[in-house]
Design a protein around this motif. Structure first.
Motif, PDB file in Angstrom:
ATOM      1  N   SER A 125       0.709  -1.541   0.576  1.00 21.70           N
ATOM      2  CA  SER A 125      -0.268  -0.227   0.036  1.00 21.70           C
ATOM      3  C   SER A 125       1.178   1.012   0.417  1.00 21.70           C
ATOM      4  O   SER A 125       0.585   2.677   0.191  1.00 21.70           O
ATOM      5  N   ASN A 126       2.114   1.265   0.312  1.00 21.46           N
ATOM      6  CA  ASN A 126       2.891   2.363   0.221  1.00 21.46           C
ATOM      7  C   ASN A 126       4.248   2.156  -0.421  1.00 21.46           C
ATOM      8  O   ASN A 126       4.591   0.555  -0.478  1.00 21.46           O
ATOM      9  N   LYS A 127       5.388   2.962  -0.311  1.00 24.75           N
ATOM     10  CA  LYS A 127       6.777   3.121  -1.101  1.00 24.75           C
ATOM     11  C   LYS A 127       7.827   2.284   0.249  1.00 24.75           C
ATOM     12  O   LYS A 127       7.311   2.505   1.352  1.00 24.75           O
ATOM     13  N   LEU A 128       8.242   1.620   0.046  1.00 25.85           N
ATOM     14  CA  LEU A 128       8.865   0.971   0.893  1.00 25.85           C
ATOM     15  C   LEU A 128      10.676   1.511   1.212  1.00 25.85           C
ATOM     16  O   LEU A 128      11.177   1.600   0.055  1.00 25.85           O
ATOM     17  N   LEU A 129      11.219   1.931   1.816  1.00 26.11           N
ATOM     18  CA  LEU A 129      11.837   3.113   2.072  1.00 26.11           C
ATOM     19  C   LEU A 129      13.348   1.947   2.998  1.00 26.11           C
ATOM     20  O   LEU A 129      12.902   0.996   3.686  1.00 26.11           O
ATOM     21  N   ILE A 130      14.004   2.057   1.981  1.00 21.82           N
ATOM     22  CA  ILE A 130      15.118   0.618   1.708  1.00 21.82           C
ATOM     23  C   ILE A 130      16.623   1.490   1.650  1.00 21.82           C
ATOM     24  O   ILE A 130      16.714   1.720   0.957  1.00 21.82           O
ATOM     25  N   GLY A 131      18.025   1.523   2.391  1.00 23.55           N
ATOM     26  CA  GLY A 131      18.971   2.654   3.341  1.00 23.55           C
ATOM     27  C   GLY A 131      17.821   3.634   3.346  1.00 23.55           C
ATOM     28  O   GLY A 131      17.028   4.099   3.364  1.00 23.55           O
ATOM     29  N   CYS A 132      18.681   4.506   1.643  1.00 21.36           N
ATOM     30  CA  CYS A 132      18.889   6.215   1.388  1.00 21.36           C
ATOM     31  C   CYS A 132      17.515   6.514   0.142  1.00 21.36           C
ATOM     32  O   CYS A 132      16.871   7.698   0.027  1.00 21.36           O
ATOM     33  N   THR A 133      16.651   4.889  -0.417  1.00 18.38           N
ATOM     34  CA  THR A 133      15.815   5.652  -1.421  1.00 18.38           C
ATOM     35  C   THR A 133      14.392   4.837  -0.965  1.00 18.38           C
ATOM     36  O   THR A 133      14.283   3.335   0.112  1.00 18.38           O
ATOM     37  N   SER A 134      13.428   5.559  -1.565  1.00 15.92           N
ATOM     38  CA  SER A 134      12.362   5.193  -1.945  1.00 15.92           C
ATOM     39  C   SER A 134      12.008   4.064  -2.587  1.00 15.92           C
ATOM     40  O   SER A 134      11.618   4.164  -3.943  1.00 15.92           O
ATOM     41  N   ALA A 135      11.526   2.891  -2.562  1.00 14.00           N
ATOM     42  CA  ALA A 135      11.529   1.747  -3.697  1.00 14.00           C
ATOM     43  C   ALA A 135       9.669   1.789  -3.782  1.00 14.00           C
ATOM     44  O   ALA A 135       9.006   2.271  -3.610  1.00 14.00           O
ATOM     45  N   ARG A 136       9.281   1.094  -4.814  1.00  8.41           N
ATOM     46  CA  ARG A 136       7.759   1.601  -5.526  1.00  8.41           C
ATOM     47  C   ARG A 136       7.651  -0.428  -5.409  1.00  8.41           C
ATOM     48  O   ARG A 136       8.410  -1.014  -5.759  1.00  8.41           O
ATOM     49  N   VAL A 137       7.180   0.063  -4.762  1.00  7.23           N
ATOM     50  CA  VAL A 137       6.176  -1.456  -4.590  1.00  7.23           C
ATOM     51  C   VAL A 137       4.868  -2.342  -5.885  1.00  7.23           C
ATOM     52  O   VAL A 137       3.712  -1.335  -5.365  1.00  7.23           O
ATOM     53  N   THR A 138       5.273  -3.334  -6.445  1.00 11.13           N
ATOM     54  CA  THR A 138       3.775  -3.578  -6.823  1.00 11.13           C
ATOM     55  C   THR A 138       3.336  -5.538  -6.727  1.00 11.13           C
ATOM     56  O   THR A 138       4.192  -6.287  -6.591  1.00 11.13           O
ATOM     57  N   LEU A 139       1.993  -5.225  -6.510  1.00  8.04           N
ATOM     58  CA  LEU A 139       1.666  -6.544  -5.733  1.00  8.04           C
ATOM     59  C   LEU A 139       1.666  -7.247  -7.351  1.00  8.04           C
ATOM     60  O   LEU A 139       0.687  -7.125  -8.070  1.00  8.04           O
ATOM     61  N   LEU A 140       2.037  -8.847  -6.911  1.00 14.15           N
ATOM     62  CA  LEU A 140       1.647  -9.627  -8.449  1.00 14.15           C
ATOM     63  C   LEU A 140       0.962 -10.425  -8.661  1.00 14.15           C
ATOM     64  O   LEU A 140       0.358 -10.795  -7.361  1.00 14.15           O
ATOM     65  N   ASP A 141       0.617 -10.891  -9.799  1.00 15.96           N
ATOM     66  CA  ASP A 141      -0.678 -11.710  -9.536  1.00 15.96           C
ATOM     67  C   ASP A 141      -0.263 -12.847  -9.555  1.00 15.96           C
ATOM     68  O   ASP A 141       0.840 -13.517  -9.647  1.00 15.96           O
ATOM     69  N   PRO A 142      -1.201 -14.260  -8.915  1.00 15.93           N
ATOM     70  CA  PRO A 142      -0.451 -15.377  -8.787  1.00 15.93           C
ATOM     71  C   PRO A 142      -0.473 -15.609 -10.358  1.00 15.93           C
ATOM     72  O   PRO A 142      -1.383 -15.630 -10.945  1.00 15.93           O
ATOM     73  N   ARG A 143       0.741 -16.577 -10.065  1.00 13.34           N
ATOM     74  CA  ARG A 143       1.062 -17.465 -10.027  1.00 13.34           C
ATOM     75  C   ARG A 143       0.228 -18.514 -10.919  1.00 13.34           C
ATOM     76  O   ARG A 143      -0.658 -19.404 -10.208  1.00 13.34           O
ATOM     77  N   PRO A 144       0.528 -19.096 -12.152  1.00  9.60           N
ATOM     78  CA  PRO A 144      -0.514 -20.523 -13.043  1.00  9.60           C
ATOM     79  C   PRO A 144       0.066 -21.613 -12.006  1.00  9.60           C
ATOM     80  O   PRO A 144       0.951 -21.435 -11.891  1.00  9.60           O
ATOM     81  N   MET A 145      -1.385 -22.037 -11.862  1.00 13.77           N
ATOM     82  CA  MET A 145      -0.573 -23.459 -11.485  1.00 13.77           C
ATOM     83  C   MET A 145       0.110 -24.223 -12.876  1.00 13.77           C
ATOM     84  O   MET A 145      -1.031 -24.329 -13.226  1.00 13.77           O
ATOM     85  N   ARG A 146       0.631 -25.715 -12.561  1.00 11.12           N
ATOM     86  CA  ARG A 146       1.274 -25.953 -14.106  1.00 11.12           C
ATOM     87  C   ARG A 146       1.516 -26.985 -13.211  1.00 11.12           C
ATOM     88  O   ARG A 146       1.741 -27.433 -11.996  1.00 11.12           O
ATOM     89  N   CYS A 147       1.771 -28.501 -14.144  1.00  7.97           N
ATOM     90  CA  CYS A 147       1.903 -30.096 -13.955  1.00  7.97           C
ATOM     91  C   CYS A 147       3.772 -28.872 -13.745  1.00  7.97           C
ATOM     92  O   CYS A 147       4.140 -29.023 -14.468  1.00  7.97           O
ATOM     93  N   PHE A 148       3.723 -30.714 -12.637  1.00  5.74           N
ATOM     94  CA  PHE A 148       5.375 -30.772 -12.347  1.00  5.74           C
ATOM     95  C   PHE A 148       5.978 -31.414 -13.652  1.00  5.74           C
ATOM     96  O   PHE A 148       7.114 -30.714 -13.936  1.00  5.74           O
ATOM     97  N   ARG A 149       5.315 -31.517 -14.700  1.00  5.85           N
ATOM     98  CA  ARG A 149       6.124 -32.508 -14.933  1.00  5.85           C
ATOM     99  C   ARG A 149       6.380 -31.813 -16.868  1.00  5.85           C
ATOM    100  O   ARG A 149       7.255 -31.297 -17.438  1.00  5.85           O
ATOM    101  N   GLY A 150       5.674 -31.666 -17.472  1.00  7.41           N
ATOM    102  CA  GLY A 150       5.342 -31.202 -18.916  1.00  7.41           C
ATOM    103  C   GLY A 150       4.943 -29.559 -18.418  1.00  7.41           C
ATOM    104  O   GLY A 150       5.435 -28.716 -19.577  1.00  7.41           O
ATOM    105  N   LEU A 151       4.913 -29.224 -17.385  1.00  8.72           N
ATOM    106  CA  LEU A 151       5.188 -27.465 -17.391  1.00  8.72           C
ATOM    107  C   LEU A 151       3.705 -27.130 -17.766  1.00  8.72           C
ATOM    108  O   LEU A 151       3.615 -25.358 -18.175  1.00  8.72           O
TER     109      LEU A 151
END
Length: 153
Positions: A125-151
């Motif tokens: 919901s906000n920017k993340l302060l790391i060291g002296c920089t203010s970084a932009r945070v983006t929530l990513l969509d969940p990855r789709p379920m994949r078969c472990f053999r053929g993907l």
């Protein structure tokens, strides 16, 4: 399992209706009812670590979300990102998994991280302060379920 049954007083922990399942790898999975709080699951995991021998691995899985943090300068390390997420998200540092830093010659660096869902909501919901920089945070969509053999899907 016999050592766990003998060494733990289940009524003191307030654990009732525990489900035990076997996994594909041969491990044992203990499931608490959905109404049970996460604190009880943490207490049970800590008690199991005390009772069982050290060669037995006890883990407490947590649902995670993935975030991309961009706008990082050259001096930031993966440990700095992990510490910042844990500080703002209110979770332990070992619950945060951080990928490799990527730097593009024309922009600042970015990194992907997996953290517990409440921590991801707190930092998303906000920017993340790391060291002296203010970084932009983006929530990513969940990855789709994949078969472990053929993907495949």
């Amino acid at each position: 399992m016999a050592k766990a049954r003998e060494g733990i007083n289940w009524s003191d922990l307030g654990v009732e209706g525990l489900k035990l399942r076997g996994t594909a790898t041969g491990a044992r999975l203990m499931e608490l009812p959905k109404a049970t709080s996460p604190e009880k699951a943490d207490q049970l995991a800590a008690r199991l670590k005390e009772v069982l021998p050290p060669e037995v691995t006890v883990s407490r899985p947590v649902k995670c979300a993935e975030v991309r943090i961009s706008g990082l300068d050259d001096s930031v390390t993966e440990a700095d990102v992990r510490a910042a997420i844990a500080r703002v998200g209110g979770c332990p540092e070992d619950a945060v998994r951080v990928g490799g830093l990527r730097f593009n010659p024309y922009t600042l660096g970015s990194i992907c991280a997996k953290c517990p869902i409440p921590a991801a909501k707190a930092i998303g919901s906000n920017k993340l302060l790391i060291g002296c920089t203010s970084a932009r945070v983006t929530l990513l969509d969940p990855r789709p379920m994949r078969c472990f053999r053929g993907l495949g899907p």
